[in-house]
Enzyme design. Structure first.
Site, short mmCIF file in Angstrom:
data_model
loop_
_atom_site.label_atom_id
_atom_site.label_comp_id
_atom_site.label_asym_id
_atom_site.label_seq_id
_atom_site.Cartn_x
_atom_site.Cartn_y
_atom_site.Cartn_z
CE LYS A 80 -3.98 1.98 2.49
NZ LYS A 80 -4.84 1.86 3.69
CB SER A 155 -8.03 3.92 2.48
OG SER A 155 -7.23 3.24 3.45
CB SER A 179 -8.42 1.03 5.31
OG SER A 179 -9.21 2.18 5.23
N1 GLN Z 1 -13.31 4.25 5.78
C1 GLN Z 1 -12.61 4.72 6.94
C2 GLN Z 1 -12.30 6.18 6.79
O1 GLN Z 1 -12.65 6.72 5.80
C3 GLN Z 1 -11.42 3.86 7.16
C4 GLN Z 1 -10.12 4.47 6.92
C5 GLN Z 1 -8.96 3.56 7.19
O2 GLN Z 1 -9.08 2.52 7.82
N2 GLN Z 1 -7.82 3.99 6.74
O3 GLN Z 1 -11.77 6.80 7.64
#
Ligand code: GLN
Length: 502
Positions: A80, A155, A179
């Site tokens: 990532k 994400s 995410s």
């Molecule tokens: N969807 C969550 C957010 O928008 C998760 C983000 C994450 O885990 N990086 O914050």
């Protein structure tokens, strides 16, 4: 030997140790697959062709020289783009970091390299990991290989899509609110969020420092466990890293037994707002675990319903502070530096041009929540809710060993469907957020396809701090039982991608 991109990491490792294939050949096969499919999927922001092949050749030479190598040596992986890799472009999905090459490796990256794992490149993500669909990437969305009109989660949608497109057998994600797990759920792959502090944050571009947790992504439970073991463990460079032995995740994944395990179904994570096909697959998985010897009860966690609002105050607060360092002076983009404008004006212009809409929204929210006069009403209140959620977990774990729920309320939705409705987007995280607020271990495992749309459903397992092995025990038991029904892992049911030149 068959198509090298269809193998698990364990199978690839066996091919290498028995001399049937080399890492260079395996790596090349995956690079070819990326070249053939990534125009359609867009899982990668950067493919490090030369770097990956050089790494692979070095591993082959060391093996030929008789060196004892780790269990995943020579296996390729997708990283990532939120983790720094020395001299390789790292953007966190943002324009503000375009062209930046980190001068050092994140601890996690250093551990991958030391284990001989070959890094294929950097995967697409929502800008600074804010999002659930990868649509917030400044470089365009990633598409779900199961259906190219759908989101791959976020994400870390690039990492999960690379697995589901057979571009890589292993990937790394980071989980701040879901995410790793939500992308895993919607792509039919395995995603594990280790205990907070179980994996190092050093060299991870911070979103919310009290929540961020890197973890393994794979197509099978054992592959994920082997990767978990490589990346986990104490790091003196991270002040919140836990100084304890890594939980026995590989052993648990190999044994895959739930005999006598007490499983609590979280009452609050289901019902209204949950897609019927998601609930159906979830219930069947629970029944399956009961047949395998688990003791299943229903458990109430009354404060979980406040997880989402608390998270969306705590996260923006921490993010607004973490993102202050992108000031046009230290990294990446600089706009308006014409010798006339002041440093402050250059900073403002750069942040205006370099950050996307969601990032700006959260910086404003966080700055507001932290400002004097509002601090107690918002940030302070959210922290109290966080404590209540932690107590819900503690009480639940007095009765059961793990908690379970669906990973997400719905399967993958259409690209563009929720992008203009932040609240609908945030609701993806209903089930995943409580474990981040409590620092628990949690994971998503494939449990079937929803009848309505034929898309993957995720089974969510939560375990107490540093009891990560319990996730793998449940995941492996489920995987083995479902493989009998499916004739393999869920991913073997995925439709073939229309590949250029086929
Ligand atoms: N969807 C969550 C957010 O928008 C998760 C983000 C994450 O885990 N990086 O914050």
């Amino acid at each position: 030997m068959g198509d090298l991109t269809r193998k698990t990491a364990v199978e690839l490792a066996e091919l290498m140790s028995s001399g049937q294939a080399g890492s260079a050949e395996i790596t090349q096969a995956h690079l070819d697959r990326i070249a053939a499919t990534d125009e359609a999927v867009h899982a990668f922001l950067y493919v490090d062709t030369d770097g990956a092949l050089a790494q692979a050749k070095a591993i082959d030479e060391r093996r030929a020289a008789g060196e004892q190598l780790g269990p995943l040596a020579g296996v390729p992986l997708a990283l990532k783009d939120v983790l720094t890799q020395k001299d390789v472009p790292t953007t966190a999905g943002s324009k503000i970091l375009e062209g930046w090459k980190p001068p050092y490796d994140a601890t996690l990256v250093a551990r991958l390299k030391a284990a001989g794992i070959v890094i294929l490149g950097k995967t697409n993500m929502d800008e600074f990991a804010m999002g659930s669909s990868t649509e917030n990437s400044a470089y365009g969305p990633t598409r779900n290989p199961w259906d190219l009109t759908k989101i791959p989660g976020g994400s870390g949608g690039g990492s999960s899509a690379s697995l589901a497109a057979w571009q890589a057998p292993l990937a790394i994600g980071t989980d701040t609110g879901g995410s790793i797990r939500q992308p895993g759920a919607v792509t039919g792959t395995v995603g594990v969020k280790p205990t907070y502090g179980g994996t190092s944050r050093y060299g991870l571009i911070a979103l919310a420092s009290s929540l961020d947790t890197p973890g393994p992504c794979a197509r099978t439970v054992l592959d994920a466990a082997l990767l978990h073991e490589v990346i986990a463990g104490h790091d003196p460079l991270d002040s919140t890293s836990i100084d304890q032995p890594v939980p026995p995740v590989v052993e648990a994944a190999r044994r895959g037994s739930v005999e006598g395990l007490r499983i609590g179904v979280v009452k609050e994570l289901g019902g209204e707002g949950y897609q019927s096909g998601v609930e159906a697959r979830f219930r069947e998985a629970v029944e399956l675990l009961t047949k395998l010897g688990a003791e299943v009860t229903e458990v109430s966690c009354p404060h979980f319903q406040y997880g989402l609002p608390a998270y969306y105050l705590i996260l923006p607060s921490e993010a607004s502070s973490n993102l202050a360092k992108f000031d046009a002076m230290r990294f990446g983009l600089r706009v308006g530096d014409d010798g006339e404008l002041s440093a402050e004006e250059v900073m403002a212009k750069t942040r205006e041009a370099g950050f996307g809409a969601e990032v700006k929204r959260r910086i404003m929210l966080g700055t507001y929540a932290l400002s004097s006069g509002y601090y107690d009403a918002y940030y302070g209140q959210a922290q109290k809710v966080r404590t209540l959620i932690q107590r819900d977990f503690e009480k639940a774990y007095e009765q059961v060993d793990v908690l379970v729920s669906p990973s997400t309320p719905t399967t993958a939705f259409g690209i563009g469907e929720r992008i203009d409705d932040p609240l609908a987007m945030y609701k993806n995280d209903l089930c995943t957020i409580p474990s981040n607020l409590a620092g628990n271990a949690a994971a998503s495992f494939p449990c079937g396809l929803a009848d309505e749309d034929g898309l993957p459903v995720g089974f969510h397992v939560m375990a107490p701090v540093m009891k990560d092995e319990r996730l793998y025990a449940v995941g492996a038991a489920l995987e083995a039982a479902l493989a009998e029904q499916w004739g393999g892992v869920l991913m073997t049911k995925a439709p073939e991608l229309e590949v250029a030149g086929r």
